[in-house]
Design a protein around this motif. Structure first.
Motif, PDB file in Angstrom:
ATOM      1  N   ALA A   1       0.842  -1.193   0.000  1.00  0.00           N
ATOM      2  CA  ALA A   1       0.000   0.000   0.000  1.00  0.00           C
ATOM      3  C   ALA A   1       0.883   1.250   0.000  1.00  0.00           C
ATOM      4  O   ALA A   1       1.969   1.245   0.570  1.00  0.00           O
ATOM      5  CB  ALA A   1      -0.906  -0.005   1.231  1.00  0.00           C
ATOM      6  N   PRO A   2       0.445   2.294  -0.679  1.00  0.00           N
ATOM      7  CA  PRO A   2       1.252   3.524  -0.702  1.00  0.00           C
ATOM      8  C   PRO A   2       1.420   4.092   0.698  1.00  0.00           C
ATOM      9  O   PRO A   2       0.552   3.914   1.561  1.00  0.00           O
ATOM     10  CB  PRO A   2       0.439   4.471  -1.594  1.00  0.00           C
ATOM     11  N   ALA A   3       2.561   4.724   0.920  1.00  0.00           N
ATOM     12  CA  ALA A   3       2.827   5.311   2.232  1.00  0.00           C
ATOM     13  C   ALA A   3       1.758   6.334   2.569  1.00  0.00           C
ATOM     14  O   ALA A   3       1.281   7.074   1.703  1.00  0.00           O
ATOM     15  CB  ALA A   3       4.206   5.958   2.234  1.00  0.00           C
ATOM     16  N   SER A   4       1.357   6.363   3.815  1.00  0.00           N
ATOM     17  CA  SER A   4       0.322   7.290   4.266  1.00  0.00           C
ATOM     18  C   SER A   4       0.842   8.092   5.456  1.00  0.00           C
ATOM     19  O   SER A   4       1.922   7.828   5.983  1.00  0.00           O
ATOM     20  CB  SER A   4      -0.952   6.529   4.655  1.00  0.00           C
ATOM     21  N   LEU A   5       0.048   9.078   5.858  1.00  0.00           N
ATOM     22  CA  LEU A   5       0.424   9.940   6.981  1.00  0.00           C
ATOM     23  C   LEU A   5      -0.787  10.101   7.874  1.00  0.00           C
ATOM     24  O   LEU A   5      -1.915  10.292   7.400  1.00  0.00           O
ATOM     25  CB  LEU A   5       0.885  11.309   6.461  1.00  0.00           C
ATOM     26  N   ARG A   6      -0.558  10.020   9.199  1.00  0.00           N
ATOM     27  CA  ARG A   6      -1.646  10.184  10.177  1.00  0.00           C
ATOM     28  C   ARG A   6      -1.436  11.492  10.931  1.00  0.00           C
ATOM     29  O   ARG A   6      -0.410  11.672  11.587  1.00  0.00           O
ATOM     30  CB  ARG A   6      -1.656   9.007  11.156  1.00  0.00           C
ATOM     31  N   VAL A   7      -2.426  12.359  10.827  1.00  0.00           N
ATOM     32  CA  VAL A   7      -2.325  13.685  11.437  1.00  0.00           C
ATOM     33  C   VAL A   7      -3.444  13.847  12.461  1.00  0.00           C
ATOM     34  O   VAL A   7      -4.620  13.670  12.143  1.00  0.00           O
ATOM     35  CB  VAL A   7      -2.429  14.795  10.373  1.00  0.00           C
ATOM     36  N   GLY A   8      -3.057  14.160  13.694  1.00  0.00           N
ATOM     37  CA  GLY A   8      -4.032  14.380  14.740  1.00  0.00           C
ATOM     38  C   GLY A   8      -4.315  15.858  14.934  1.00  0.00           C
ATOM     39  O   GLY A   8      -3.557  16.721  14.503  1.00  0.00           O
TER      40      GLY A   8
ATOM     41  N   HIS B   1      -0.972   9.232  -1.830  1.00  0.00           N
ATOM     42  CA  HIS B   1      -0.589   8.958  -0.445  1.00  0.00           C
ATOM     43  C   HIS B   1      -1.733   9.377   0.485  1.00  0.00           C
ATOM     44  O   HIS B   1      -1.951  10.571   0.703  1.00  0.00           O
ATOM     45  CB  HIS B   1       0.698   9.697  -0.076  1.00  0.00           C
ATOM     46  N   PRO B   2      -2.468   8.408   1.034  1.00  0.00           N
ATOM     47  CA  PRO B   2      -3.615   8.739   1.890  1.00  0.00           C
ATOM     48  C   PRO B   2      -3.203   9.550   3.113  1.00  0.00           C
ATOM     49  O   PRO B   2      -2.140   9.330   3.691  1.00  0.00           O
ATOM     50  CB  PRO B   2      -4.150   7.365   2.309  1.00  0.00           C
ATOM     51  N   LEU B   3      -4.063  10.505   3.469  1.00  0.00           N
ATOM     52  CA  LEU B   3      -3.873  11.290   4.693  1.00  0.00           C
ATOM     53  C   LEU B   3      -4.997  10.931   5.649  1.00  0.00           C
ATOM     54  O   LEU B   3      -6.176  11.149   5.351  1.00  0.00           O
ATOM     55  CB  LEU B   3      -3.899  12.792   4.378  1.00  0.00           C
ATOM     56  N   GLU B   4      -4.621  10.372   6.793  1.00  0.00           N
ATOM     57  CA  GLU B   4      -5.611   9.999   7.806  1.00  0.00           C
ATOM     58  C   GLU B   4      -5.655  11.090   8.870  1.00  0.00           C
ATOM     59  O   GLU B   4      -4.647  11.385   9.514  1.00  0.00           O
ATOM     60  CB  GLU B   4      -5.242   8.658   8.447  1.00  0.00           C
ATOM     61  N   VAL B   5      -6.820  11.698   9.039  1.00  0.00           N
ATOM     62  CA  VAL B   5      -6.985  12.780  10.007  1.00  0.00           C
ATOM     63  C   VAL B   5      -7.703  12.226  11.227  1.00  0.00           C
ATOM     64  O   VAL B   5      -8.775  11.625  11.113  1.00  0.00           O
ATOM     65  CB  VAL B   5      -7.785  13.952   9.384  1.00  0.00           C
ATOM     66  N   VAL B   6      -7.103  12.412  12.411  1.00  0.00           N
ATOM     67  CA  VAL B   6      -7.587  11.779  13.640  1.00  0.00           C
ATOM     68  C   VAL B   6      -7.822  12.834  14.721  1.00  0.00           C
ATOM     69  O   VAL B   6      -6.912  13.598  15.054  1.00  0.00           O
ATOM     70  CB  VAL B   6      -6.561  10.733  14.153  1.00  0.00           C
ATOM     71  N   GLY B   7      -9.025  12.875  15.256  1.00  0.00           N
ATOM     72  CA  GLY B   7      -9.295  13.743  16.393  1.00  0.00           C
ATOM     73  C   GLY B   7      -8.644  13.196  17.650  1.00  0.00           C
ATOM     74  O   GLY B   7      -8.723  11.993  17.934  1.00  0.00           O
ATOM     75  N   VAL B   8      -7.995  14.070  18.418  1.00  0.00           N
ATOM     76  CA  VAL B   8      -7.270  13.647  19.618  1.00  0.00           C
ATOM     77  C   VAL B   8      -7.674  14.541  20.788  1.00  0.00           C
ATOM     78  O   VAL B   8      -7.737  15.771  20.639  1.00  0.00           O
ATOM     79  CB  VAL B   8      -5.738  13.757  19.402  1.00  0.00           C
ATOM     80  N   ALA B   9      -7.985  13.939  21.918  1.00  0.00           N
ATOM     81  CA  ALA B   9      -8.259  14.728  23.115  1.00  0.00           C
ATOM     82  C   ALA B   9      -7.003  15.496  23.505  1.00  0.00           C
ATOM     83  O   ALA B   9      -5.889  14.989  23.361  1.00  0.00           O
ATOM     84  CB  ALA B   9      -8.702  13.812  24.261  1.00  0.00           C
ATOM     85  N   GLN B  10      -7.175  16.717  23.999  1.00  0.00           N
ATOM     86  CA  GLN B  10      -6.000  17.507  24.343  1.00  0.00           C
ATOM     87  C   GLN B  10      -5.153  16.810  25.411  1.00  0.00           C
ATOM     88  O   GLN B  10      -3.924  16.868  25.380  1.00  0.00           O
ATOM     89  CB  GLN B  10      -6.393  18.904  24.820  1.00  0.00           C
ATOM     90  N   GLY B  11      -5.816  16.144  26.334  1.00  0.00           N
ATOM     91  CA  GLY B  11      -5.079  15.428  27.372  1.00  0.00           C
ATOM     92  C   GLY B  11      -4.274  14.256  26.843  1.00  0.00           C
ATOM     93  O   GLY B  11      -3.407  13.730  27.536  1.00  0.00           O
TER      94      GLY B  11
END
Length: 321
Positions: A97-104, A125-135
């Protein structure tokens, strides 16, 4: 003792063997047919064809519930091995699979602009966007759940790279009918007699605002959070003489990669033609495409003619005495 040669199944297509395995594992034709999404009649026909081709019974005739014969049990083991080997071969042949990047991103940050630019520039190159709690912002980066994260400072800078991006305006949130709602800007002095609800836990901001709406008082949060959890019964006003919060793009030290650098460049406003991956090769391409300048011999300078007397007089004109 049966003279059944199980290797005869090697020439049978895997689709029919999979149907046999489904019945052999369920020991129920109707359930197996439902799982395969085919009719019971089609499944029974496949088993009959299989038995005729192998020259042996694989299910006990008339047995209820369905039972495997000794040859059927031997075929089940062999069929599973054939299917497993085929699936393994397909996995090995499947391109990576093509290299991807995960951005929170923490609450209050919107990343759609950068995600759109990424999609335009690096569609493969897929970009995965992830919601992250501040804590969880630092833990998510340390544990490798995401590659980069839009964080709210401060963070531990000893193990993290961070690029400050913008400051957030602090606002005071009060009930809609509170006297402070009439002000355009609220100062700390205006809040002196108000009961302040603690708004420091951004992840619990929705509960804090609900508390203000229910019992009154005020709370101070970044403007982006007030907008994110907007309520019709509350208003927010900029508050003066209060420290701004700051949003940064962070990633663990030592994890730099080409894709990571591309995303950092996009966030910092670097154009497609000036990104690091393109910029390095661009001068070479321009040099290769640019034709060599032709050298032409200079023309010899024209000899200067001696100045004529009376330059500028009309022909035939007399010099005055």
């Amino acid at each position: 003792m049966s003279d059944f040669d199980v290797t005869a199944a090697d020439s049978i297509d895997l689709a029919r063997l999979r149907r046999f395995v489904a019945v052999a594992e369920e020991l129920h034709f109707a359930r197996a047919a439902k799982g395969l999404r085919i009719s019971r009649q089609a499944l029974s026909a496949t088993v009959i064809e299989l038995e005729n081709e192998l020259g042996t019974r694989v299910f006990v005739p008339g047995a209820s519930p369905t039972q495997l014969t000794e040859d059927g049990a031997e075929l089940l083991t062999h069929a599973r091995a054939l299917i497993s080997a085929q699936e393994q071969a397909e996995r090995e042949q499947k391109p990576e699979a093509p290299a991807s990047l995960r951005v929170g991103f923490v609450p209050g940050v919107t990343v759609s602009k950068w995600a759109r630019i990424w999609g335009d520039r690096l569609p493969d190159h897929p970009l995965e966007v992830v919601g992250v709690a501040q804590g969880e912002q630092e833990a998510a980066l340390r544990e490798g759940r995401i590659d980069l994260c839009f964080v709210r400072l401060p963070i531990d800078r000893t193990a993290m790279n961070a690029i400050p991006l913008w400051q957030e305006t602090p606002v005071a949130v009060v009930q809609k009918d509170d006297a402070l709602s009439l002000l355009e800007t609220i100062s700390p002095a205006d809040l002196a007699e108000e009961h302040l609800q603690d708004g420091s836990d951004i992840d619990q901001a929705v509960d804090t605002l609900a508390l203000v709406a229910a019992v009154g008082g005020a709370t101070i949060v970044p403007q982006s959070i007030a907008r994110l959890h907007h309520r019709r019964d509350l208003v927010y006003r900029p508050i003066s003489d209060t420290e701004f919060t700051e949003i940064a793009l962070a990633w663990p030290a030592g994890t730099d990669s080409e894709l990571l650098e591309e995303f950092v460049g996009i966030v910092r406003g670097r154009s497609a033609n000036s990104s690091r991956g393109v910029a390095a090769a661009e001068p070479e391409r321009r040099a290769a495409a640019k034709p060599a300048r032709k050298t032409t011999a200079k023309k010899p300078a024209a000899k200067q003619q001696p100045a004529r007397q009376g330059k500028g007089r009309k022909p035939g004109a007399r010099r005055g005495r």
